[in-house]
Each structure stands twice: as C-alpha cells, then as structure tokens.
Design a protein around this motif. Structure first.
Motif, PDB file in Angstrom:
ATOM      1  N   VAL A 162       0.852  -1.342  -0.136  1.00 26.92           N
ATOM      2  CA  VAL A 162       0.039  -0.562   0.649  1.00 26.92           C
ATOM      3  C   VAL A 162       0.677   1.745  -0.293  1.00 26.92           C
ATOM      4  N   GLU A 163       1.861   0.964   0.852  1.00 30.16           N
ATOM      5  CA  GLU A 163       2.505   2.257   0.959  1.00 30.16           C
ATOM      6  C   GLU A 163       2.876   2.171  -0.754  1.00 30.16           C
ATOM      7  N   ILE A 164       4.222   1.551  -1.052  1.00 29.09           N
ATOM      8  CA  ILE A 164       4.803   1.431  -2.439  1.00 29.09           C
ATOM      9  C   ILE A 164       3.470   2.551  -3.458  1.00 29.09           C
ATOM     10  N   PHE A 165       2.419   1.652  -3.149  1.00 34.35           N
ATOM     11  CA  PHE A 165       1.090   2.578  -4.671  1.00 34.35           C
ATOM     12  C   PHE A 165       0.988   3.582  -4.542  1.00 34.35           C
ATOM     13  N   ARG A 166       1.030   4.166  -2.530  1.00 36.39           N
ATOM     14  CA  ARG A 166       0.519   5.565  -2.494  1.00 36.39           C
ATOM     15  C   ARG A 166       1.373   5.963  -2.932  1.00 36.39           C
ATOM     16  N   ASN A 167       3.304   5.904  -3.353  1.00 42.04           N
ATOM     17  CA  ASN A 167       4.128   6.537  -3.361  1.00 42.04           C
ATOM     18  C   ASN A 167       4.009   6.224  -5.006  1.00 42.04           C
ATOM     19  N   LEU A 168       3.647   5.604  -5.819  1.00 43.51           N
ATOM     20  CA  LEU A 168       3.785   5.908  -7.290  1.00 43.51           C
ATOM     21  C   LEU A 168       2.846   6.382  -7.686  1.00 43.51           C
ATOM     22  N   SER A 169       1.745   6.299  -7.168  1.00 40.52           N
ATOM     23  CA  SER A 169       0.134   6.894  -7.039  1.00 40.52           C
ATOM     24  C   SER A 169       0.611   8.460  -7.524  1.00 40.52           C
ATOM     25  N   VAL A 170       1.425   9.192  -7.181  1.00 46.47           N
ATOM     26  CA  VAL A 170       1.248  10.532  -6.101  1.00 46.47           C
ATOM     27  C   VAL A 170       2.676  11.011  -7.869  1.00 46.47           C
ATOM     28  N   ARG A 171       3.580   9.717  -7.523  1.00 43.65           N
ATOM     29  CA  ARG A 171       5.147  10.082  -9.034  1.00 43.65           C
ATOM     30  C   ARG A 171       4.131  10.107 -10.132  1.00 43.65           C
ATOM     31  N   HIS A 172       3.633   9.260 -10.506  1.00 47.07           N
ATOM     32  CA  HIS A 172       2.845   9.678 -12.118  1.00 47.07           C
ATOM     33  C   HIS A 172       1.300   9.841 -12.262  1.00 47.07           C
ATOM     34  N   GLY A 173       0.841  10.698 -10.954  1.00 45.34           N
ATOM     35  CA  GLY A 173       0.209  11.630 -11.002  1.00 45.34           C
ATOM     36  C   GLY A 173      -1.435  10.803 -11.364  1.00 45.34           C
ATOM     37  N   VAL A 174      -1.538  10.053 -10.317  1.00 46.51           N
ATOM     38  CA  VAL A 174      -2.690   9.298 -10.766  1.00 46.51           C
ATOM     39  C   VAL A 174      -3.704   9.985 -10.393  1.00 46.51           C
ATOM     40  N   ASN A 175      -5.607   9.927 -11.561  1.00 49.70           N
ATOM     41  CA  ASN A 175      -5.715  10.900 -10.884  1.00 49.70           C
ATOM     42  C   ASN A 175      -7.424  10.678 -10.220  1.00 49.70           C
ATOM     43  N   ARG A 176      -7.276  11.187  -8.629  1.00 50.88           N
ATOM     44  CA  ARG A 176      -8.572  10.560  -7.666  1.00 50.88           C
ATOM     45  C   ARG A 176      -9.365  10.085  -7.765  1.00 50.88           C
ATOM     46  N   THR A 177      -9.752   9.611  -8.905  1.00 51.79           N
ATOM     47  CA  THR A 177     -11.306   9.247  -8.722  1.00 51.79           C
ATOM     48  C   THR A 177     -11.623   8.211  -7.505  1.00 51.79           C
ATOM     49  N   GLU A 178     -13.188   8.189  -7.899  1.00 53.74           N
ATOM     50  CA  GLU A 178     -14.282   8.263  -6.635  1.00 53.74           C
ATOM     51  C   GLU A 178     -13.928   6.735  -6.659  1.00 53.74           C
ATOM     52  N   GLU A 179     -13.605   5.464  -7.336  1.00 56.88           N
ATOM     53  CA  GLU A 179     -14.205   4.850  -7.816  1.00 56.88           C
ATOM     54  C   GLU A 179     -12.317   4.329  -6.909  1.00 56.88           C
ATOM     55  N   LEU A 180     -11.084   4.716  -7.684  1.00 57.45           N
ATOM     56  CA  LEU A 180      -9.873   4.553  -7.115  1.00 57.45           C
ATOM     57  C   LEU A 180      -9.754   4.740  -5.428  1.00 57.45           C
ATOM     58  N   THR A 181     -10.536   6.303  -5.151  1.00 54.50           N
ATOM     59  CA  THR A 181     -10.549   6.167  -3.227  1.00 54.50           C
ATOM     60  C   THR A 181     -11.894   5.046  -2.768  1.00 54.50           C
TER      61      THR A 181
END
Length: 386
Positions: free
Chosen positions: A260-279
């Motif tokens: 989960v930590e790696i995913f969170r960091n990668l999401s920020v680095r890649h600018g992943v769109n924080r959609t309702e489905e994702l959250t």
C-alpha cells in the motif's frame, strides 16, 4: 480482545522497525542474493531478535507469540523483505515451540543459548521429495540399535536447510493400529551419515535458503529424541503448522502494508487521477488490512493463552481467505491505476502471493472440517489431517 497493543509492545515494535530500516531495508541486494546474509543474522543475534521468545535463563528476552507477530510485521514493513523474516520466524518457532516446548532440561541447556545468540540455526525436517508432509507417504525411518537409532531417508524443502546447524528430523519408528508412528530427533549438521543436498534455486522469498538433507545410516543417540517416542506427528508436526501459520500473519500484514505504501508513492509520482472508484477501492483494501491485523493479534494471543479456543481455526481460515482477497483486489487496483511496472512493487507482490498460497490445501481441509462438524457425523474422509 487484543485489538490494541500496550505501551511496552508499541515501544518494542518501534525498536524492531528501526532495526529493520537500518539493517535490512537499507540493503538493495537481498531480493537477488543466492547466499544468505550472515551479517544480518549475526546482528539479529546481537539485538536479541533470535532469542526473542526464549526465557532469560537461556539467553532470550522472554517475549510471547504476540510479540513475534508484531516484530514480524515491523521487519517486513520497514525491512522490505519477506525472505529473511521467514528464516527468522522458522528459527524462532523451532526454538520456542519445539525445543522449549518438548525438550528436556539437558536438550534445552545444550541448544537454546546457541539459538538465542544465532550460533545455532534451526530447521525442521518433515517434507520429503515427491511426497510432501503427508504421514501416509513419509518414508524416512529410524530403527533402534541399542542406545542409538539408525536414520535413513531424504528430507526436502527445508526452510533454513542450507544454513542449519541443527535439524529436527521426523522419522517413522514403527506402526501401531495400521498407522505409522513418528518420532522427532535432534540431529546436528555434522552427524556422520547426514549430507546436504544442493540449495534450491527459488525465485521467491530470497534470501531465505531452502534445501534438503540425506540420511544414510545416520546414527543418532536415543538421548536425542525430542518429546515422546512415536508421538511426533500428532503432538508436534500438526500443531507446529498452526504455530507457523499464526506467526506468519505478522510478516504478511507487514508485506501488505508495504504494498500500500509503494502504491501510494507511485500514485503521487505518476499523478494518478483520484477518482471516486480509486478512493473507494483503496479504502476497502485498507479496511481488509486492518481486519487482518486484528485477526493476527487475536490468533497470537490465543496461542499465548492456556485456554483452547474453538474459534482459533476459524481465524486461520479467515486470515488466509481475506489475504487472497486483498491480494487479488490490490493487483486489479494497480492495473486500473496504470502506474507501470515497478520493481519494488513486483517483488513485494510476488513474495506475498507465494506466501499466501502456501498451505492452501490444508486451509481448505480445515474449512471443510468445520462444515462437517456443523452437519454432524457422516462418511469418513480420506483427506490428510491438517
């Protein structure tokens, strides 16, 4: 209910996390190593991590099973390596459950201080090549000759096998009522007639070493019997599996936290769109992870209790099922987020998936037995006992 840790255990977890971050997490070579990192093992001995669950009189610090689970979680979460934690956990389980639990005073005095310092590394030898650990098919035998037993057979897939100084070898010593009776023997590595097979080249849980031993007219004194003759499978092997499964919950939770930590960091680095489905999906994963942590702590506390808990098997089953659910959903989330191929995430997921799937058949048998108990007596099953 042990859904929260007391102040002392929180402090201990922080101490283990600092150790893991400094001595394990700082090593980028561990996942690709073919040799076991003896320097880390020595440091674990110096920091009392190898004697964590042994009494003070044997060089340990007297912690309980819950402490092992908490420490295992911290080692993987902050050390970023499931493999070395697996070796550590097996070493502790053999020392605490088998040698401390079934050894006599002589055996404890000979071995336990070495276990605590790391001068003696342990491995349990049950499984055999092509046969697994099913008691019906195990062929390693031990025949008595005077004050000695002559052991013959081969053991495989032994965690810590290539680095072990002492093997707890389970061998057949007779037949009673149509069933093989098994006895456990303490067999040092340098015993005449014991030889090592080549280490297994596994692509997961590195750098935890796995290998086998061959016993060829291996002469072992009767004084080296661990526990009662003929009772090893029912009294040691079966319960040991449950002890291992419970203690492994800590490292598995730590591995999921790491994912989960790696995913969170990668999401920020890649600018992943924080959609309702994702959250929403990430929130569900966190809720599963929190539930798994509570199950791990509860199961460990049950092991520490002198009371037999009817719900214990249910916790083991639920943990494994929820772990698979977490991992499946996490992998789907990663694909949908499109964060690309990340080495750290790939390695963490690979080790977790293999660890979760180990012993899956035994868990299904336990689950089936719970259902059979609800339905009442019926046709006897020929499934192996867990």
């Amino acid at each position: 209910m042990v859904t929260a840790l007391d102040e002392n255990l929180v402090f201990f977890r922080t101490k283990v996390a600092c150790f893991a971050e400094c001595h394990i997490g700082s090593r980028s070579d561990l996942h690709s190593m073919s040799e076991f990192p003896g320097d880390i093992w020595d440091k674990m001995g110096e920091e009392n991590l190898l004697g964590l669950s042994l009494p003070v009189e044997y060089g340990g610090i007297g912690k309980d099973y819950l402490s092992i689970v908490v420490a295992g979680e911290a080692l993987v979460r902050w050390g970023h390596n499931m493999g070395i934690t697996t070796s550590w956990l097996t070493h502790l389980a053999v020392a605490r459950y088998l040698i401390m639990g079934f050894g006599n005073e002589r055996q404890r005095a000979i071995y336990l201080k070495g276990f605590a310092s790391g001068k003696i590394t342990a491995s349990i030898a049950v499984s055999e090549p092509g046969r697994g650990a099913h008691p019906k098919y195990l062929e390693t035998s031990a025949c008595r000759q005077g004050n000695f037993y002559i052991l013959n057979g081969e053991k495989s897939y032994l965690t810590n096998g290539p680095i072990a100084d002492l093997f707890v070898v389970v061998a057949s010593t007779g037949v009673e009522g149509g069933r093989k009776r098994f006895t456990a023997f303490l067999v040092p590595r340098d015993t005449a007639g014991l030889s090592m097979t080549e280490p297994m080249d596994l692509d997961f849980l590195r750098p935890s070493p796995h290998g086998g031993i061959i016993l060829s007219d291996c002469s072992v004194p009767a004084l080296q019997i661990l526990g009662e003759e003929g009772s090893a499978y029912d009294e040691m092997v079966k319960p040991f599996r449950e002890v291992e499964d419970t203690l492994m919950m800590g490292p598995l939770v730590g591995g999921m936290e790491r994912e989960v930590e790696i995913f969170r960091n990668l999401s920020v680095r890649h600018g992943v769109n924080r959609t309702e489905e994702l959250t929403r999906d990430l929130g569900e994963l966190q809720s599963i992870l929190d539930t798994l942590r509570i199950i791990a702590y509860e199961a460990a506390k049950m092991l520490d209790s002198s009371v037999e808990h009817r719900e214990f098997s249910s916790l083991l089953i639920s943990f494994r099922n929820l772990s698979r659910r977490f991992q499946d959903q996490f992998e789907c989330l990663v694909k949908r987020a499109g964060i690309g191929d990340d080495k750290d995430l790939r390695v963490a997921a690979h080790d977790l998936t293999h660890s979760i799937n180990m012993g899956r058949k035994i868990a299904l048998i336990k689950q089936k037995k719970l259902g059979e108990e609800l339905l009442g007596p019926g046709k006897e099953s020929d499934e192996p006992a867990p």
